[in-house]
Design a protein around this motif. Structure first.
Motif, short mmCIF file in Angstrom:
data_model
loop_
_atom_site.label_atom_id
_atom_site.label_comp_id
_atom_site.label_asym_id
_atom_site.label_seq_id
_atom_site.Cartn_x
_atom_site.Cartn_y
_atom_site.Cartn_z
N VAL A 123 -5.33 -64.16 15.19
CA VAL A 123 -6.70 -63.04 15.47
C VAL A 123 -6.77 -62.91 15.98
O VAL A 123 -7.22 -60.77 16.20
CB VAL A 123 -7.93 -63.49 14.13
CG1 VAL A 123 -8.76 -62.86 14.17
CG2 VAL A 123 -7.17 -63.92 12.85
N VAL A 124 -7.33 -63.21 17.25
CA VAL A 124 -7.63 -62.91 18.84
C VAL A 124 -6.87 -61.66 19.14
O VAL A 124 -7.25 -60.81 19.57
CB VAL A 124 -8.37 -64.33 19.31
CG1 VAL A 124 -8.46 -63.87 21.18
CG2 VAL A 124 -9.59 -64.83 18.27
N PRO A 134 -13.46 -54.15 21.15
CA PRO A 134 -14.74 -54.25 22.27
C PRO A 134 -14.45 -54.93 23.48
O PRO A 134 -15.46 -55.40 23.99
CB PRO A 134 -15.91 -54.48 21.15
CG PRO A 134 -15.31 -54.97 20.60
CD PRO A 134 -14.17 -54.62 20.06
N PHE A 135 -13.08 -56.14 23.34
CA PHE A 135 -12.94 -56.87 24.33
C PHE A 135 -12.28 -56.55 25.88
O PHE A 135 -11.53 -57.20 26.56
CB PHE A 135 -12.44 -57.83 23.53
CG PHE A 135 -13.40 -58.59 22.98
CD1 PHE A 135 -14.49 -58.96 22.60
CD2 PHE A 135 -12.35 -58.88 21.36
CE1 PHE A 135 -15.02 -59.14 21.76
CE2 PHE A 135 -13.39 -59.17 19.97
CZ PHE A 135 -14.53 -59.53 20.42
N PRO A 361 -20.63 -67.77 29.29
CA PRO A 361 -20.18 -67.27 30.53
C PRO A 361 -20.34 -65.30 30.19
O PRO A 361 -20.45 -65.84 29.00
CB PRO A 361 -18.38 -67.23 30.68
CG PRO A 361 -18.21 -68.89 30.30
CD PRO A 361 -19.58 -69.14 29.50
N SER A 362 -20.25 -64.69 30.87
CA SER A 362 -20.75 -63.48 29.65
C SER A 362 -19.90 -62.55 29.47
O SER A 362 -19.81 -61.29 28.72
CB SER A 362 -20.86 -62.14 31.66
OG SER A 362 -19.87 -62.22 32.21
N ASP A 363 -18.40 -63.33 29.51
CA ASP A 363 -17.26 -62.84 28.27
C ASP A 363 -17.98 -62.83 27.25
O ASP A 363 -17.92 -63.73 26.49
CB ASP A 363 -15.92 -63.68 28.68
CG ASP A 363 -14.97 -62.93 28.29
OD1 ASP A 363 -14.76 -61.42 27.71
OD2 ASP A 363 -13.64 -63.26 28.42
N PRO A 364 -17.73 -61.34 26.39
CA PRO A 364 -18.00 -60.99 25.07
C PRO A 364 -17.25 -61.79 23.97
O PRO A 364 -17.14 -61.91 23.06
CB PRO A 364 -17.94 -59.73 24.80
CG PRO A 364 -17.61 -59.01 25.82
CD PRO A 364 -17.71 -59.99 27.12
N LEU A 365 -15.71 -62.31 24.96
CA LEU A 365 -14.93 -62.38 23.13
C LEU A 365 -15.29 -64.01 23.65
O LEU A 365 -14.57 -64.07 22.49
CB LEU A 365 -13.39 -62.66 24.36
CG LEU A 365 -12.15 -62.79 23.84
CD1 LEU A 365 -11.97 -62.26 22.10
CD2 LEU A 365 -10.64 -62.56 25.39
N TRP A 420 -20.04 -56.95 15.98
CA TRP A 420 -21.07 -55.58 16.83
C TRP A 420 -22.72 -55.98 16.86
O TRP A 420 -23.40 -55.45 17.67
CB TRP A 420 -22.50 -55.19 15.16
CG TRP A 420 -23.37 -54.55 14.74
CD1 TRP A 420 -23.02 -53.47 14.81
CD2 TRP A 420 -24.68 -54.80 14.43
NE1 TRP A 420 -24.50 -52.42 14.57
CE2 TRP A 420 -25.51 -53.50 14.42
CE3 TRP A 420 -24.74 -55.92 14.36
CZ2 TRP A 420 -27.08 -53.83 14.45
CZ3 TRP A 420 -26.37 -56.28 14.37
CH2 TRP A 420 -27.48 -55.21 13.99
N ILE A 421 -22.79 -57.52 16.89
CA ILE A 421 -23.79 -58.24 17.68
C ILE A 421 -23.29 -58.43 19.20
O ILE A 421 -24.19 -57.96 19.75
CB ILE A 421 -23.60 -59.81 17.54
CG1 ILE A 421 -24.75 -60.11 15.92
CG2 ILE A 421 -24.55 -60.51 18.51
CD1 ILE A 421 -24.14 -60.36 15.57
N LEU A 422 -21.75 -58.55 19.61
CA LEU A 422 -21.94 -58.28 20.85
C LEU A 422 -21.67 -57.11 22.00
O LEU A 422 -21.49 -57.22 22.72
CB LEU A 422 -20.11 -59.21 21.01
CG LEU A 422 -20.51 -61.04 20.52
CD1 LEU A 422 -19.06 -61.07 20.66
CD2 LEU A 422 -21.38 -61.56 21.02
N ALA A 423 -21.06 -56.20 20.75
CA ALA A 423 -21.45 -54.72 21.16
C ALA A 423 -22.83 -54.22 22.20
O ALA A 423 -22.57 -53.55 22.23
CB ALA A 423 -21.15 -53.49 20.34
#
Length: 423
Positions: A123-124, A134-135, A361-365, A420-423
């Motif tokens: 999936v990832v 968005p990543f 960490p700040s990485d949204p992924l 949607w939350i992370l974006a």
């Protein structure tokens, strides 16, 4: 990335599992007869002792370094919370719905143990390769995402082959005890008429009369003296026995933990962590110039057979499970609700809270992977365990069929919410 594009990306791995399961089910039918019960058991032992350990070692040694382990310290905590909260919810389901005793461990394990490796590995990277992801950069996202997924698979495997393994093993013990009790009761019923002959009843009556006459001839003071001598000895021996039993229980507990930690997949995960974390060991087998890279390549080739074999076995068990499963529909509905409604909602609050406190960490992924760990269908290794201990294979297949069927919609919907939350 639009909703329908995301739906397609998230649905493909689930559909792959279902299609391969259907192939395994066809191979197990009498018409084809390529995967009968004995063949599935033999293949399952190979998966347990060879394929799964190779997959875990190859993924860990190649993608996880010491720096990653340190910076991703919250991931083992997050996975531990999925197992803890899922186990508690599974225990509540068991207490409310009261299934058969040998099914309790399976239900709790299914609620607690998510597919933390196989699906994430598909999936990832698929999400990273889509336009409008968005990543960030596609190549960087894919490389980092594979590292997250491999680390998740290794940690998940460690939890699964200790906690879930213990639950299924306990269910097997209960099942065997239940079978032994049924066999004993049947033998007693079968021998009842034979034992109750006039001769045995006559002899029994004579023995009872002799015991009464002998006991009646003894004076009452003899009983009193005997009791006064026996009681202190009995109390002392009872205390000694209780101490011995408590010590024995503690030793048995540590012995069971040791046995579960010595499972081949767990050993492979530990060794894989060591090779990934220690630089000179890693350089021996990883990279184009590594002197022993042929070993890593060979191990990876063997490990690649894990997922298809597990899925074929799952489909083969499904044929028998649909015929002879004793699971109540309410149990299936409860497990689906735990995995796809309650746990994902809890996961959002945990990850958002950890991010607010500065633990991540700040990485949204990375945040996305932590959230999706609460949303995955049950770990397919549970099916390997039920086959290994010969308990509840049919019920496990039925649970997997419905949970993986529902996950096609649930995983897609929650993935949309998370991005949607992370974006």
């Amino acid at each position: 990335m639009g909703f329908w594009t995301l739906f397609e990306v998230a649905t493909m791995p689930i559909l792959q599992v279902l299609l391969i399961s259907l192939l395994g089910a066809f191979m197990a039918t009498e018409y084809c007869n390529l995967l009968p019960t004995d063949a599935r058991k033999s293949l399952n032992k190979i998966v347990f002792t060879v394929f799964t350990p190779c997959l875990m070692f190859a993924s860990l040694a190649q993608t996880v370094t010491l720096e990653d382990i340190i910076s991703w310290w919250f991931m083992p905590v997050n996975i531990g919370l999925t197992f803890l909260l899922g186990g508690i919810l599974g225990w509540i389901v068991v207490k409310i719905l009261r299934p058969k005793p040998y099914l309790e461990g399976l239900i709790i394990a299914t609620c607690a143990s998510g597919n933390l490796g196989n699906l994430l590995l598909i999936v990832v990277p698929a999400i990273c390769n889509e336009e409008g992801s968005p990543f960030g950069n596609r190549n960087v996202c894919t490389t980092v995402g594979l590292s997250y997924a491999s680390f998740s698979m290794a940690l998940g495997g460690f939890y699964i082959w200790t906690y879930s393994y213990h639950l299924v093993r306990s269910s097997s013990i209960k099942y065997k005890a239940l079978q032994a009790a049924e066999d004993t009761s049947e033998s007693k019923v079968a021998n009842k008429d034979f034992d109750a002959t006039p001769e045995t009843q006559l002899l029994k009556g004579e023995e009872d009369e002799q015991n009464v006459s002998v006991n009646g001839s003894l004076p009452k003071s003899t009983y009193v003296d005997a009791e006064s001598q026996i009681v202190p000895q009995e109390s002392t021996s009872h205390q000694d026995k209780s101490k011995e039993s408590s010590c024995k229980k503690i030793l048995e507990f540590f012995h069971k933990i040791g046995e579960e930690l010595m499972a081949p997949p767990t050993i492979a995960a530990i060794v894989g962590f060591i090779f990934g974390a220690v630089t000179w060991l890693r350089n021996l087998i990883i990279g184009d110039g590594a002197p022993l890279r042929v070993f890593q390549d060979s191990i990876k080739i063997i490990g690649d057979g894990t997922i298809p074999c597990i899925t074929l076995i799952l489909g083969g068990n499904l044929i028998q499970g649909l015929k002879s499963s004793t699971l109540k529909p309410l149990v299936i509905i409860a497990v689906v609700c735990v995995r796809y409604i309650v746990l994902p909602m809890i996961g959002i609050w945990i990850v958002k809270g950890a991010s607010t406190l500065g633990f991540l960490p700040s990485d949204p992924l990375y945040h996305y992977v932590l959230m999706i760990q609460f949303t995955l269908p049950p770990a397919m290794n549970i099916g390997t365990m039920t086959q290994l201990f010969d308990v509840a294979q049919e019920e496990c297949s039925v649970l997997f069929f419905w949970t993986y069927l529902v996950s096609a919609l649930a995983l897609t919907s929650w993935s949309t919410v998370y991005m949607w939350i992370l974006a």
